[in-house]
Design a protein around this motif. Structure first.
Motif, PDB file in Angstrom:
ATOM      1  N   LYS A  38       0.826  -1.215   0.000  1.00  0.00           N
ATOM      2  CA  LYS A  38       0.000   0.000   0.000  1.00  0.00           C
ATOM      3  C   LYS A  38       0.856   1.258   0.000  1.00  0.00           C
ATOM      4  O   LYS A  38       0.530   2.251  -0.636  1.00  0.00           O
ATOM      5  CB  LYS A  38      -0.899   0.030   1.248  1.00  0.00           C
ATOM      6  N   GLU A  39       1.954   1.214   0.759  1.00  0.00           N
ATOM      7  CA  GLU A  39       2.801   2.407   0.892  1.00  0.00           C
ATOM      8  C   GLU A  39       3.855   2.499  -0.220  1.00  0.00           C
ATOM      9  O   GLU A  39       4.498   3.524  -0.394  1.00  0.00           O
ATOM     10  CB  GLU A  39       3.515   2.393   2.254  1.00  0.00           C
ATOM     11  N   LYS A  57       0.678   5.021  12.623  1.00  0.00           N
ATOM     12  CA  LYS A  57      -0.582   5.608  12.146  1.00  0.00           C
ATOM     13  C   LYS A  57      -1.089   4.839  10.914  1.00  0.00           C
ATOM     14  O   LYS A  57      -2.272   4.485  10.814  1.00  0.00           O
ATOM     15  CB  LYS A  57      -0.327   7.079  11.794  1.00  0.00           C
ATOM     16  N   GLN A  58      -0.178   4.558   9.995  1.00  0.00           N
ATOM     17  CA  GLN A  58      -0.567   3.822   8.789  1.00  0.00           C
ATOM     18  C   GLN A  58      -0.966   2.386   9.148  1.00  0.00           C
ATOM     19  O   GLN A  58      -1.903   1.831   8.592  1.00  0.00           O
ATOM     20  CB  GLN A  58       0.585   3.802   7.773  1.00  0.00           C
ATOM     21  N   GLU A  59      -0.261   1.820  10.115  1.00  0.00           N
ATOM     22  CA  GLU A  59      -0.552   0.448  10.559  1.00  0.00           C
ATOM     23  C   GLU A  59      -1.985   0.379  11.100  1.00  0.00           C
ATOM     24  O   GLU A  59      -2.760  -0.514  10.754  1.00  0.00           O
ATOM     25  CB  GLU A  59       0.480   0.080  11.641  1.00  0.00           C
ATOM     26  N   ALA A  60      -2.354   1.377  11.911  1.00  0.00           N
ATOM     27  CA  ALA A  60      -3.709   1.418  12.484  1.00  0.00           C
ATOM     28  C   ALA A  60      -4.745   1.567  11.380  1.00  0.00           C
ATOM     29  O   ALA A  60      -5.815   0.957  11.421  1.00  0.00           O
ATOM     30  CB  ALA A  60      -3.814   2.577  13.473  1.00  0.00           C
ATOM     31  N   HIS A  61      -4.416   2.348  10.361  1.00  0.00           N
ATOM     32  CA  HIS A  61      -5.340   2.588   9.253  1.00  0.00           C
ATOM     33  C   HIS A  61      -5.556   1.308   8.432  1.00  0.00           C
ATOM     34  O   HIS A  61      -6.685   0.892   8.173  1.00  0.00           O
ATOM     35  CB  HIS A  61      -4.777   3.716   8.385  1.00  0.00           C
ATOM     36  N   TYR A  62      -4.464   0.665   8.025  1.00  0.00           N
ATOM     37  CA  TYR A  62      -4.604  -0.533   7.180  1.00  0.00           C
ATOM     38  C   TYR A  62      -5.170  -1.715   7.965  1.00  0.00           C
ATOM     39  O   TYR A  62      -5.812  -2.591   7.387  1.00  0.00           O
ATOM     40  CB  TYR A  62      -3.263  -0.897   6.529  1.00  0.00           C
ATOM     41  N   GLN A  64      -7.660  -1.583   9.840  1.00  0.00           N
ATOM     42  CA  GLN A  64      -9.113  -1.484   9.697  1.00  0.00           C
ATOM     43  C   GLN A  64      -9.579  -2.126   8.389  1.00  0.00           C
ATOM     44  O   GLN A  64     -10.602  -2.811   8.365  1.00  0.00           O
ATOM     45  CB  GLN A  64      -9.545  -0.012   9.788  1.00  0.00           C
ATOM     46  N   GLU A  65      -8.801  -1.918   7.310  1.00  0.00           N
ATOM     47  CA  GLU A  65      -9.177  -2.552   6.028  1.00  0.00           C
ATOM     48  C   GLU A  65      -9.205  -4.067   6.177  1.00  0.00           C
ATOM     49  O   GLU A  65     -10.106  -4.724   5.680  1.00  0.00           O
ATOM     50  CB  GLU A  65      -8.161  -2.177   4.939  1.00  0.00           C
TER      51      GLU A  65
END
Ligand code: S3P
Length: 172
Positions: A38-39, A57-62, A64-65
């Motif tokens: 993704k990144e 922050k990105q880890e928490a976001h992905y 959720q997906e």
């Protein structure tokens, strides 16, 4: 059915997840690979260029997906994924079962010593003694989150097929 494998770096989440997924005809996702895709960058590069706070922050976001989609999938999470923000609460509330792969500190240290260069969290531990001390404290802090998993597997010398068998018996 969905399964989330959690545990410290080097605990074998991906190895066990891949084998179990093949056996049960499920899909497999390694969260680190997913995030890197993704990144468009390796995790070590993300840490270096943007820092750990951005990574978390990105880890928490992905996360959720992954919690919202992907049925019939075994997901191997990053070692830190359940331990920041409300991630473990979200994992527990999501569809699926969480499994903690619990490996003793001395075994983790043995496995991680040769791999520490690729692991931004560990790369400053430059002797096996320092690494062991770090892993002991870090695992102690993280155990609070890991121990909230629905199922726990204690690793004490079993082979990969034995562990996969044990996991299969507890899950299916
Ligand atoms: C981390 C574990 C790694 C990766 C990142 C941070 C951690 O995943 O997400 O390097 O904080 O424990 P693995 O446990 O899959 O190695």
């Amino acid at each position: 059915m969905k399964i989330y494998l959690i545990g410290y770096m080097g605990s074998g989440k991906s190895t066990l997840g891949k084998v179990l997924a093949r056996e049960k005809e499920m899909d497999f996702i390694d969260f680190d690979d997913y995030l890197e895709g993704k990144e468009g960058k390796r995790i070590a590069e993300i840490f270096e260029e943007k820092g750990e706070i951005y990574f978390r922050k990105q880890e928490a976001h992905y996360l959720q997906e992954l919690l919202e989609g992907f049925d019939n999938t075994i997901i191997s999470l990053g070692g830190g994924t359940p331990c920041y923000g409300n991630a473990m609460e979200r994992i527990k509330a999501a569809e699926g079962t969480s499994v903690y792969i619990n490996v003793p500190v001395d075994e983790l240290t043995r496995r991680l010593w040769s791999q520490r260069d690729h692991r931004p969290v560990l790369k400053h531990q430059n002797t096996p003694e320092k690494l062991e001390e770090f892993v002991r404290k870090h695992l102690f802090e993280r155990s609070y989150y890991y121990n909230q998993a629905a199922i726990k597997i204690m690793v004490k010398g079993q082979s990969v097929p034995q562990l996969v068998n044990e996991l299969g018996e507890k899950l299916f």
